[in-house]
Design a protein around this motif. Structure first.
Motif, short mmCIF file in Angstrom:
data_model
loop_
_atom_site.label_atom_id
_atom_site.label_comp_id
_atom_site.label_asym_id
_atom_site.label_seq_id
_atom_site.Cartn_x
_atom_site.Cartn_y
_atom_site.Cartn_z
N LYS A 194 0.82 -1.21 0.00
CA LYS A 194 0.00 0.00 0.00
C LYS A 194 0.86 1.25 0.00
CE LYS A 194 -3.54 2.36 2.75
NZ LYS A 194 -4.39 2.29 3.97
N HIS A 195 2.00 1.20 0.65
CA HIS A 195 2.81 2.40 0.84
C HIS A 195 3.91 2.58 -0.21
CE1 HIS A 195 0.88 3.48 4.57
NE2 HIS A 195 1.00 2.23 4.99
N VAL A 196 3.97 1.70 -1.19
CA VAL A 196 4.94 1.82 -2.28
C VAL A 196 4.19 1.92 -3.61
CG1 VAL A 196 6.87 0.72 -3.48
CG2 VAL A 196 6.68 0.53 -0.99
N VAL A 197 4.55 2.91 -4.41
CA VAL A 197 3.87 3.13 -5.68
C VAL A 197 4.24 2.03 -6.67
CG1 VAL A 197 3.61 4.72 -7.62
CG2 VAL A 197 3.79 5.61 -5.30
N PHE A 198 3.22 1.41 -7.29
CA PHE A 198 3.46 0.34 -8.26
C PHE A 198 3.34 0.91 -9.67
CE2 PHE A 198 2.15 -3.45 -10.75
CZ PHE A 198 3.24 -4.24 -10.50
N VAL A 199 4.42 1.53 -10.12
CA VAL A 199 4.52 2.02 -11.49
C VAL A 199 5.80 1.48 -12.09
CG1 VAL A 199 3.18 4.12 -11.03
CG2 VAL A 199 5.67 4.17 -10.78
N GLY A 200 5.94 1.58 -13.41
CA GLY A 200 7.08 0.94 -14.04
C GLY A 200 7.80 1.79 -15.06
N ARG A 201 9.07 1.48 -15.22
CA ARG A 201 9.88 2.12 -16.24
C ARG A 201 10.26 1.10 -17.32
NH1 ARG A 201 9.28 4.53 -11.12
NH2 ARG A 201 9.78 6.73 -11.27
N SER A 202 10.72 1.60 -18.41
CA SER A 202 11.06 0.78 -19.57
C SER A 202 12.54 0.41 -19.57
CB SER A 202 10.74 1.54 -20.86
OG SER A 202 11.61 2.66 -20.98
N TRP A 203 12.93 -0.43 -20.53
CA TRP A 203 14.34 -0.77 -20.74
C TRP A 203 15.16 0.51 -20.93
CZ3 TRP A 203 17.75 -4.93 -21.23
CH2 TRP A 203 18.92 -4.68 -21.94
N GLU A 204 14.67 1.42 -21.76
CA GLU A 204 15.39 2.66 -22.03
C GLU A 204 15.54 3.48 -20.75
OE1 GLU A 204 12.83 1.52 -23.80
OE2 GLU A 204 13.86 0.99 -25.67
N ASP A 205 14.49 3.53 -19.93
CA ASP A 205 14.58 4.24 -18.66
C ASP A 205 15.68 3.65 -17.78
OD1 ASP A 205 12.45 5.93 -19.26
OD2 ASP A 205 10.97 4.55 -18.42
N TYR A 206 15.73 2.32 -17.70
CA TYR A 206 16.73 1.66 -16.86
C TYR A 206 18.15 1.98 -17.34
CZ TYR A 206 13.99 -1.25 -13.67
OH TYR A 206 13.19 -1.70 -12.64
N CYS A 207 18.35 1.94 -18.64
CA CYS A 207 19.69 2.25 -19.16
C CYS A 207 20.10 3.66 -18.79
CB CYS A 207 19.72 2.06 -20.68
SG CYS A 207 19.65 0.32 -21.20
N GLN A 208 19.14 4.59 -18.80
CA GLN A 208 19.44 5.97 -18.42
C GLN A 208 19.63 6.11 -16.91
OE1 GLN A 208 16.38 8.52 -20.00
NE2 GLN A 208 16.79 7.93 -22.12
N MET A 209 18.77 5.47 -16.13
CA MET A 209 18.86 5.60 -14.67
C MET A 209 20.17 5.02 -14.14
SD MET A 209 15.00 4.87 -13.18
CE MET A 209 14.98 3.16 -13.73
N PHE A 210 20.59 3.88 -14.71
CA PHE A 210 21.73 3.15 -14.17
C PHE A 210 23.00 3.30 -15.01
CE2 PHE A 210 18.00 0.81 -12.51
CZ PHE A 210 18.25 0.99 -11.16
N ASN A 211 22.97 4.20 -15.98
CA ASN A 211 24.14 4.47 -16.81
C ASN A 211 24.67 3.18 -17.43
OD1 ASN A 211 26.29 5.73 -18.04
ND2 ASN A 211 27.07 6.70 -16.18
N LEU A 212 23.79 2.49 -18.15
CA LEU A 212 24.10 1.20 -18.76
C LEU A 212 23.77 1.21 -20.24
CD1 LEU A 212 22.43 -1.11 -16.08
CD2 LEU A 212 24.89 -1.03 -16.54
N ASN A 213 24.36 0.27 -20.97
CA ASN A 213 23.91 -0.01 -22.33
C ASN A 213 23.79 -1.53 -22.46
OD1 ASN A 213 26.53 -1.09 -23.13
ND2 ASN A 213 27.21 1.06 -23.20
N GLU A 214 23.25 -1.97 -23.58
CA GLU A 214 23.00 -3.39 -23.75
C GLU A 214 24.27 -4.22 -23.63
OE1 GLU A 214 21.07 -6.42 -27.08
OE2 GLU A 214 20.59 -4.29 -27.15
#
Length: 233
Positions: free
Chosen positions: A10-30
């Protein structure tokens, strides 16, 4: 499903990010992920694991949310997206970003599509392989089971809800199940200020002999934020 799980979800928002979002958030590429066993914790409604599979990357997503049925998760996600829409429509900084950042103007639509894609994948895959029910700071995985763990939008951002001990033990647990490194994003709490628990995590890293470095993230929806990379020596 226990009442405790219901309360925590209940206290954590259940929304999602995409593959592209993850690469940007974590400074990663494939290329950074190919041939590596990846943990996404918490996976939430992100489509990262689903897209990774299509690219030949092995990703296991774990989340307390996966103790619930796909129907429950879809309802929870749609409700949370309405909350996010209400909040962002009231905040001046979000209104300004919507006017100047084309990506921000469409992020709710993107998150809604991601939610539906992920729930559909959960229905198809079931729980147990790609999507594993679990919760920090006690994960259902073996020591060193993964090469790299990615943890976004839980630690630090929920500093008001999750205390110092949780942060320290959660990071310790993520490193327990990881052979090489973990990456945490973002390093701020909901007020946009550096989390008061970041220094505690850095102190833990020093005590355990892990290398620690802050890296710039390139996430378009949260410009200027950093991630923390902890590496086993």
């Amino acid at each position: 499903m226990s009442d405790q799980h219901h309360l925590e979800l209940k206290h954590v928002v259940f929304v999602g990010r995409s593959w592209e979002d993850y690469c940007q958030m974590f400074n990663l590429n494939e290329a950074d992920l190919q041939g590596r066993n990846v943990l996404d914790c918490p996976g939430g409604a992100a489509s990262f694991a689903r897209t990774a599979a299509s690219k030949g990357v092995e990703v296991t997503a774990t989340d307390i949310a996966y103790y619930f049925s796909p129907d429950e998760l879809l309802a929870k996600g749609l409700e949370d997206l309405q909350t996010v829409q209400h909040i962002t429509s009231q905040r001046e900084d979000c209104i300004e970003m919507r006017e100047t950042n084309p990506r921000f103007a469409s992020f709710l639509e993107e998150m809604t599509a991601t939610l539906h894609e992920t729930v559909a994948d959960i229905r198809e895959q079931g729980y147990g392989t790609r999507y594993v029910p679990g919760r920090l700071p006690n994960l259902p995985f073996a020591d060193g089971q993964f090469d790299i763990a990615l943890s976004g939008n839980l630690l630090f951002i929920y500093s008001q809800q999750l205390g110092r001990d949780f942060h320290v033990e959660a990071v310790r647990e993520l490193m327990r199940v990881t052979r090489e490194e973990i990456r945490l994003y973002p390093l701020v709490s909901t007020d946009g200020q550096e989390s008061p628990f970041l220094q505690d995590v850095l102190q833990l890293a020093a005590q355990e002999g892990w290398a620690a470095e802050k890296l710039p993230a390139t996430y378009e929806l949260m410009p200027g934020y950093e991630l923390l990379r902890l590496i086993r020596n």
